[in-house]
Design a protein around this motif. Structure first.
Motif, PDB file in Angstrom:
ATOM      1  N   LEU A  46      -4.424  24.972  36.447  1.00 55.08           N
ATOM      2  CA  LEU A  46      -4.939  24.128  35.375  1.00 55.08           C
ATOM      3  C   LEU A  46      -3.808  23.697  34.460  1.00 55.08           C
ATOM      4  O   LEU A  46      -2.970  24.515  34.073  1.00 55.08           O
ATOM      5  CB  LEU A  46      -5.988  24.883  34.541  1.00 55.08           C
ATOM      6  CG  LEU A  46      -7.261  25.271  35.272  1.00 55.08           C
ATOM      7  CD1 LEU A  46      -8.153  26.102  34.362  1.00 55.08           C
ATOM      8  CD2 LEU A  46      -7.998  24.043  35.749  1.00 55.08           C
ATOM      9  N   TYR A  47      -3.810  22.423  34.140  1.00 56.60           N
ATOM     10  CA  TYR A  47      -2.860  21.869  33.183  1.00 56.60           C
ATOM     11  C   TYR A  47      -3.648  21.556  31.927  1.00 56.60           C
ATOM     12  O   TYR A  47      -4.574  20.741  31.958  1.00 56.60           O
ATOM     13  CB  TYR A  47      -2.189  20.612  33.751  1.00 56.60           C
ATOM     14  CG  TYR A  47      -1.485  20.900  35.057  1.00 56.60           C
ATOM     15  CD1 TYR A  47      -0.196  21.415  35.057  1.00 56.60           C
ATOM     16  CD2 TYR A  47      -2.119  20.688  36.274  1.00 56.60           C
ATOM     17  CE1 TYR A  47       0.452  21.699  36.256  1.00 56.60           C
ATOM     18  CE2 TYR A  47      -1.478  20.971  37.465  1.00 56.60           C
ATOM     19  CZ  TYR A  47      -0.203  21.476  37.450  1.00 56.60           C
ATOM     20  OH  TYR A  47       0.432  21.763  38.628  1.00 56.60           O
ATOM     21  N   VAL A  48      -3.309  22.218  30.833  1.00 55.70           N
ATOM     22  CA  VAL A  48      -4.054  22.091  29.578  1.00 55.70           C
ATOM     23  C   VAL A  48      -3.192  21.329  28.574  1.00 55.70           C
ATOM     24  O   VAL A  48      -2.069  21.748  28.273  1.00 55.70           O
ATOM     25  CB  VAL A  48      -4.429  23.493  29.021  1.00 55.70           C
ATOM     26  CG1 VAL A  48      -5.188  23.372  27.712  1.00 55.70           C
ATOM     27  CG2 VAL A  48      -5.243  24.267  30.055  1.00 55.70           C
ATOM     28  N   ILE A  49      -3.718  20.218  28.068  1.00 54.17           N
ATOM     29  CA  ILE A  49      -3.012  19.381  27.095  1.00 54.17           C
ATOM     30  C   ILE A  49      -3.665  19.572  25.730  1.00 54.17           C
ATOM     31  O   ILE A  49      -4.885  19.424  25.589  1.00 54.17           O
ATOM     32  CB  ILE A  49      -3.058  17.885  27.488  1.00 54.17           C
ATOM     33  CG1 ILE A  49      -2.624  17.689  28.937  1.00 54.17           C
ATOM     34  CG2 ILE A  49      -2.230  17.050  26.518  1.00 54.17           C
ATOM     35  CD1 ILE A  49      -1.229  18.143  29.246  1.00 54.17           C
ATOM     36  N   LEU A  50      -2.840  19.919  24.745  1.00 50.75           N
ATOM     37  CA  LEU A  50      -3.328  20.171  23.388  1.00 50.75           C
ATOM     38  C   LEU A  50      -2.730  19.170  22.405  1.00 50.75           C
ATOM     39  O   LEU A  50      -1.629  18.662  22.619  1.00 50.75           O
ATOM     40  CB  LEU A  50      -2.915  21.578  22.949  1.00 50.75           C
ATOM     41  CG  LEU A  50      -3.338  22.740  23.846  1.00 50.75           C
ATOM     42  CD1 LEU A  50      -2.700  24.033  23.356  1.00 50.75           C
ATOM     43  CD2 LEU A  50      -4.837  22.851  23.904  1.00 50.75           C
ATOM     44  N   LYS A  51      -3.440  18.949  21.313  1.00 54.24           N
ATOM     45  CA  LYS A  51      -2.888  18.141  20.217  1.00 54.24           C
ATOM     46  C   LYS A  51      -1.724  18.887  19.586  1.00 54.24           C
ATOM     47  O   LYS A  51      -0.662  18.326  19.344  1.00 54.24           O
ATOM     48  CB  LYS A  51      -3.943  17.872  19.132  1.00 54.24           C
ATOM     49  CG  LYS A  51      -4.999  16.896  19.512  1.00 54.24           C
ATOM     50  CD  LYS A  51      -5.955  16.711  18.353  1.00 54.24           C
ATOM     51  CE  LYS A  51      -7.141  15.879  18.769  1.00 54.24           C
ATOM     52  NZ  LYS A  51      -8.126  15.753  17.683  1.00 54.24           N
ATOM     53  N   ASN A  52      -1.945  20.173  19.294  1.00 49.94           N
ATOM     54  CA  ASN A  52      -0.943  21.017  18.641  1.00 49.94           C
ATOM     55  C   ASN A  52      -0.924  22.385  19.314  1.00 49.94           C
ATOM     56  O   ASN A  52      -1.969  22.924  19.655  1.00 49.94           O
ATOM     57  CB  ASN A  52      -1.269  21.207  17.156  1.00 49.94           C
ATOM     58  CG  ASN A  52      -1.265  19.915  16.400  1.00 49.94           C
ATOM     59  OD1 ASN A  52      -0.245  19.251  16.303  1.00 49.94           O
ATOM     60  ND2 ASN A  52      -2.416  19.516  15.888  1.00 49.94           N
TER      61      ASN A  52
END
Length: 65
Positions: A46-52
């Motif tokens: 899983l590739y998890v993209i966060l704002k911060n």
């Protein structure tokens, strides 16, 4: 396979509940993303993209195993 589907649904639930509005995107890669899972062998990438980046919430997620 059903086991992988159930695991993926649970992980997504944890990510959404923990990261809330900070979560931008989750992408399934590897054999799962190609729909070529080998049961008992494949893992879920899983590739998890966060704002911060929030180390406290990342630690909470890591402890949910």
């Amino acid at each position: 396979p059903e086991k992988y589907k159930e695991t993926l649904i649970e992980v997504l639930r944890i990510l959404k509940n923990t990261l809330e509005e900070n979560l931008l995107n989750v992408t399934l890669g590897g054999s799962g993303g190609k729909n070529k899972i080998i049961e008992g062998w494949s893992d879920l990438d899983l590739y998890v993209i966060l704002k911060n980046y929030d180390i406290k919430k990342i630690c909470i997620i890591q402890k949910k195993d």
